[in-house]
Write an enzyme that holds these catalytic residues in place. Structure first.
Site, PDB file in Angstrom:
ATOM      1  N   ARG A  90     -21.820  26.344 -23.984  1.00 16.04           N
ATOM      2  CA  ARG A  90     -20.633  25.784 -24.661  1.00 16.04           C
ATOM      3  C   ARG A  90     -20.515  26.475 -26.011  1.00 16.04           C
ATOM      4  O   ARG A  90     -21.421  26.394 -26.839  1.00 16.04           O
ATOM      5  CB  ARG A  90     -20.790  24.272 -24.852  1.00 16.04           C
ATOM      6  CG  ARG A  90     -19.715  23.671 -25.727  1.00 16.04           C
ATOM      7  CD  ARG A  90     -19.710  22.158 -25.704  1.00 16.04           C
ATOM      8  NE  ARG A  90     -19.153  21.654 -24.463  1.00 16.04           N
ATOM      9  CZ  ARG A  90     -18.698  20.413 -24.295  1.00 16.04           C
ATOM     10  NH1 ARG A  90     -18.721  19.557 -25.294  1.00 16.04           N
ATOM     11  NH2 ARG A  90     -18.202  20.027 -23.127  1.00 16.04           N
ATOM     12  N   HIS A 144     -12.153  24.920 -19.803  1.00 15.35           N
ATOM     13  CA  HIS A 144     -13.211  23.939 -19.478  1.00 15.35           C
ATOM     14  C   HIS A 144     -13.208  23.771 -17.946  1.00 15.35           C
ATOM     15  O   HIS A 144     -12.828  22.729 -17.417  1.00 15.35           O
ATOM     16  CB  HIS A 144     -12.904  22.624 -20.199  1.00 15.35           C
ATOM     17  CG  HIS A 144     -14.055  21.687 -20.306  1.00 15.35           C
ATOM     18  ND1 HIS A 144     -15.323  21.982 -19.849  1.00 15.35           N
ATOM     19  CD2 HIS A 144     -14.141  20.423 -20.820  1.00 15.35           C
ATOM     20  CE1 HIS A 144     -16.122  20.962 -20.086  1.00 15.35           C
ATOM     21  NE2 HIS A 144     -15.434  19.999 -20.658  1.00 15.35           N
ATOM     22  N   GLN A 178     -14.882  20.806 -16.048  1.00 11.07           N
ATOM     23  CA  GLN A 178     -14.111  19.565 -16.213  1.00 11.07           C
ATOM     24  C   GLN A 178     -12.988  19.506 -15.176  1.00 11.07           C
ATOM     25  O   GLN A 178     -12.785  18.479 -14.517  1.00 11.07           O
ATOM     26  CB  GLN A 178     -13.529  19.532 -17.637  1.00 11.07           C
ATOM     27  CG  GLN A 178     -12.647  18.342 -17.909  1.00 11.07           C
ATOM     28  CD  GLN A 178     -13.432  17.048 -18.036  1.00 11.07           C
ATOM     29  OE1 GLN A 178     -14.347  16.960 -18.820  1.00 11.07           O
ATOM     30  NE2 GLN A 178     -13.082  16.045 -17.259  1.00 11.07           N
ATOM     31  N   ASP A 205      -5.906  14.545 -23.520  1.00 13.44           N
ATOM     32  CA  ASP A 205      -7.132  15.009 -24.191  1.00 13.44           C
ATOM     33  C   ASP A 205      -6.876  14.809 -25.690  1.00 13.44           C
ATOM     34  O   ASP A 205      -5.718  14.587 -26.101  1.00 13.44           O
ATOM     35  CB  ASP A 205      -7.341  16.498 -23.837  1.00 13.44           C
ATOM     36  CG  ASP A 205      -8.534  17.148 -24.523  1.00 13.44           C
ATOM     37  OD1 ASP A 205      -9.424  16.415 -24.994  1.00 13.44           O
ATOM     38  OD2 ASP A 205      -8.564  18.394 -24.599  1.00 13.44           O
ATOM     39  N   CYS A 251     -10.429  13.427 -20.233  1.00 16.09           N
ATOM     40  CA  CYS A 251     -11.744  14.074 -20.104  1.00 16.09           C
ATOM     41  C   CYS A 251     -12.809  13.372 -20.946  1.00 16.09           C
ATOM     42  O   CYS A 251     -13.993  13.515 -20.665  1.00 16.09           O
ATOM     43  CB  CYS A 251     -11.633  15.542 -20.501  1.00 16.09           C
ATOM     44  SG  CYS A 251     -10.933  15.780 -22.146  1.00 16.09           S
ATOM     45  N   ARG A 307     -18.282  14.396 -13.023  1.00 14.62           N
ATOM     46  CA  ARG A 307     -18.831  15.587 -13.675  1.00 14.62           C
ATOM     47  C   ARG A 307     -20.210  15.909 -13.095  1.00 14.62           C
ATOM     48  O   ARG A 307     -20.538  17.051 -12.827  1.00 14.62           O
ATOM     49  CB  ARG A 307     -18.963  15.375 -15.205  1.00 14.62           C
ATOM     50  CG  ARG A 307     -17.678  15.137 -15.976  1.00 14.62           C
ATOM     51  CD  ARG A 307     -16.773  16.344 -15.986  1.00 14.62           C
ATOM     52  NE  ARG A 307     -17.449  17.572 -16.361  1.00 14.62           N
ATOM     53  CZ  ARG A 307     -17.681  17.969 -17.615  1.00 14.62           C
ATOM     54  NH1 ARG A 307     -17.246  17.248 -18.625  1.00 14.62           N
ATOM     55  NH2 ARG A 307     -18.297  19.107 -17.883  1.00 14.62           N
TER      56      ARG A 307
HETATM   57  N1   CP Z   1     -15.491  15.935 -21.301  1.00 13.74           N
HETATM   58  C1   CP Z   1     -16.500  16.561 -21.909  1.00 13.74           C
HETATM   59  O1   CP Z   1     -16.711  17.761 -21.754  1.00 13.74           O
HETATM   60  O2   CP Z   1     -17.240  15.738 -22.689  1.00 13.74           O
HETATM   61  P1   CP Z   1     -18.426  16.171 -23.637  1.00 13.74           P
HETATM   62  O3   CP Z   1     -17.822  16.883 -24.821  1.00 13.74           O
HETATM   63  O4   CP Z   1     -19.092  14.875 -24.023  1.00 13.74           O
HETATM   64  O5   CP Z   1     -19.352  17.071 -22.888  1.00 13.74           O
HETATM   65  N1  NVA Z   2     -10.289  19.723 -26.085  1.00 15.25           N
HETATM   66  C1  NVA Z   2     -11.519  19.037 -26.346  1.00 15.25           C
HETATM   67  C2  NVA Z   2     -12.253  18.751 -25.087  1.00 15.25           C
HETATM   68  C3  NVA Z   2     -13.535  17.988 -25.252  1.00 15.25           C
HETATM   69  C4  NVA Z   2     -14.237  17.756 -23.964  1.00 15.25           C
HETATM   70  C5  NVA Z   2     -12.358  19.875 -27.279  1.00 15.25           C
HETATM   71  O1  NVA Z   2     -12.436  21.096 -27.083  1.00 15.25           O
HETATM   72  O2  NVA Z   2     -12.923  19.327 -28.230  1.00 15.25           O
END
Ligand code: CP
Ligand code: NVA
Length: 308
Positions: free
Chosen positions: A106, A133, A136, A227, A267, A295
């Site tokens: 990430r 993502h 997701q 989101d 999400c 997930r």
């Molecule tokens: N939806 C998602 O990716 O959540 P986290 O940021 O908690 O991993």
């Molecule tokens: N768009 C959000 C998604 C989190 C799972 C972010 O990138 O923070």
């Protein structure tokens, strides 16, 4: 039985790394894991998690998924590794791929993820970048399939920022032939490159719509999705975006304009009363916690396809 997929020993950096059949195959395998119909043994396999941003669901679902498969995980972040000191990605990537069998990463720039993948001799999974993502989106479409059995004639309306989550919904939606409508304020539309790639995949190009009007976008929709307005890394934009996104909250009124059997997804994590109301999250239309659970099943399916 697991069917051979392109994922075996390959990267999963984008929804575009999969074909339609592969997406459907992963959803089926995930469903089989959920219903305890298959068991795969990844004993002695190690998943490395490199998270430059916070995470609850992605990190833990990967950890539990790998544990359930009999493998183990190691968890790295910039403050506890030399990544924070500025060790070049190409060095970290080459070293970690000598220890681990797969890496889930990430990070901020999608190009950094690609750089990791370039130097890693083991498969790399996108655990979220500023652009996509994809894990997701697989869990999202698994949740949608559970509800509606198939993707025929479905309309998914995303109300919010045309960002990473929306981008992956667009790309995965294109692979599955789902009508995807994005409703966002002017200036927050998904990137042109994502739209172009999706349009290359859609057999019917009219199935992708971007609008600045959430009310017209939700008419007849089967799935409403949102989101956060300000993503990780955009903390300094919060004040401006809160103003710009006024009117883009998924509340009971907006939900009432969708199909009567519509479900609501997010999400997570959510800012209740900004992009979605507390009432909607807790309503009978919400499948948000099923989505979060999925997930883990999708992560198991991905790891099984990549490593077994
Ligand atoms: N939806 C998602 O990716 O959540 P986290 O940021 O908690 O991993
Ligand atoms: N768009 C959000 C998604 C989190 C799972 C972010 O990138 O923070």
């Amino acid at each position: 039985m697991l069917q051979p997929t392109k994922l075996a020993n390959n990267n999963f950096l984008s929804s575009l790394d999969l074909s339609t059949d592969e997406v459907l195959n992963i959803l089926e395998i995930a469903n089989n894991f959920k219903n305890k119909k298959i068991s795969i043994n990844l004993k002695n396999k190690v998943l490395g998690l490199i998270f430059d941003k916070s995470s609850t669901r992605t990190r833990v679902s990967f950890q539990v998924a790998m544990t359930r498969l009999g493998g183990t995980t190691i968890d790295l972040n910039p403050s506890t590794s030399q990544i924070g000191r500025g060790e070049p990605l190409k060095d970290t990537a080459r070293v970690l791929s000598r220890y681990c069998d797969v890496l889930a990463i990430r990070t901020f720039n999608h190009s950094d993820l690609e750089e990791y993948a370039k130097w890693c001799s083991k498969p790399v999974i996108n655990a979220l970048t500023d652009s996509e993502h994809p894990c997701q989106a697989l869990a999202d479409f698994m949740t949608i399939k559970e509800e509606f059995s198939n993707f025929k004639n479905l309309i998914l309306t995303f109300v919010g920022d045309g960002n990473n989550v929306a981008n992956s919904l667009i790309l995965c939606g294109a692979l599955l032939g789902v009508e995807v409508r994005i409703a966002c304020p002017i200036g927050y539309e998904p990137k042109g490159s994502i739209i172009r790639k999706a349009l290359e995949i859609y057999e019917n190009r009219n199935l992708l719509k971007v609008t600045n009007d959430p009310y017209s976008a939700v008419l007849g929709a089967n799935v409403l999705y949102t989101d956060v307005w300000s993503s990780m890394g955009e903390e300094n934009k919060k004040e401006t975006k809160d103003k710009m996104f006024k009117g883009f909250t998924i509340d009971s009124n907006l939900v009432s304009k969708a199909d009567k059997d519509a479900i609501v997804l997010h999400c997570l994590p959510a800012y209740r009363s900004k992009e979605i109301t507390d009432e909607v999250i807790e309503s009978e239309k919400s499948r948000i916690f099923e989505q979060a659970e999925n997930r883990m099943h999708v992560q198991q399916a991905l790891l099984a396809c990549m490593l077994s």
